[in-house]
Scaffold this active site. Sequence first.
Site: not given
Ligand SMILES: Nc1ncnc2c1ncn2[C@@H]1O[C@H](COP(=O)(O)OP(=O)(O)O)[C@@H](O)[C@H]1O
Ligand SMILES: [Mg+2]
Length: 349
Positions: A58, A54, A167, A60
């Site tokens: 901010f 993902g 968010d 990855e």
């Molecule tokens: N624990 C997790 N398991 C699987 N995919 C995840 C997990 N955490 C995040 N992702 C994937 O990564 C993407 C970005 O993570 P996120 O925490 O939302 O970051 P940001 O704050 O940069 O948006 C999410 O939309 C999701 O698709």
């Molecule tokens: Mg996010």
Amino acid sequence: MARSNTNNNVNNTMDNVRGSVMSENRRILMQSSNLSSTNLVIVGTNFKVGRKIGRGNFGEVRMGKNIANDELVAIKLEPMKSKHHQLQLEQKFYRMIGVCDGFPKVFYYGQIEQKYNALVMEYLGPSLEELFNICGRTFSLKTVLLIAISLLTRFEHIYERNIIYRDVKPENFVIGPPSSRKEKTIFVIDFGLAKEYVDESGEHIPYREHKSLTGTARYMSVNTHLGREQSRRDDLEALGHMFVYFLRGSLPWQGIRVDNAKERYRQIKEIKRSTAIEVLCDGQPEEIATYMKYVKKLDFYEKPDYEWLRKMFRDLFDRRGFVDDSVFDWTGRLHHTSFATSRNSYQQQ
Ligand SMILES: Nc1ncnc2c1ncn2[C@@H]1O[C@H](COP(=O)(O)OP(=O)(O)O)[C@@H](O)[C@H]1O
Ligand SMILES: [Mg+2]
């Protein structure tokens, strides 16, 4: 659905007001990204870093593996060089949330090679936005009601822990890994914009104006557009916008083609303000409009009546003759997509 398609809607990526800080972080991540050239990166004592799953705004998110028990994990990375350190705060919010259904378990928080802050958590499944794409970009009323009832319970828990989320968007809600015991659970992830709304003495934060925008323009409440401090009511209004997005397939303020971000936000705000709830919810069961009216009437300090809202949705669910079998629109469809293949294989890079 490949991960690279997560943000296949350009508007959605641009809508995120964290944009400028985030793209700076993304640049630093890319420049110093020797993670992809190193053969084996270990976080803490036993988490091996794998391929990217993902791209957040901010940093990855990588897949990883606990070498002690072979369990998959997700590792959120933030360059230490970045000016705004969010991950430290995010792990604090996860600690405040505690172990609870629908929130990822956090295993570790620390640094990698003095370059990245890393948050290691439970590995989960696709986001609601990915599932929305798999399902042809509309969800049935049954699926939306199941999502709504479940998220109202999650948000009640978040508020009990003195946190507001700020968010709301489909990319930040994910299901458990397909074919696992948790496949039917909806999880809240990404506490990067969350905030404590109750201080140590139990006082609610004061009402303020002239705040900078926080959140994603497409879903945020009108009061957030107007620069008003967010509270519980704004999360619930944003959730309402997301439910309507799922039912209708899009929102009336989508697709504004203006390069200038400020002008785009202004136009989104104006369309949102001038779209009557009846028009927004036209063709939907009246409970959807009732939800929107209720959350928009809430006072800044007011505690929402979650149980009343859930009951209204549960009654509608029963009246329509839906069966509470946790069968969502995507149930049974995940194994026939590239998503299943790409997610189930762990690769080092
Ligand atoms: N624990 C997790 N398991 C699987 N995919 C995840 C997990 N955490 C995040 N992702 C994937 O990564 C993407 C970005 O993570 P996120 O925490 O939302 O970051 P940001 O704050 O940069 O948006 C999410 O939309 C999701 O698709
Ligand atoms: Mg996010």
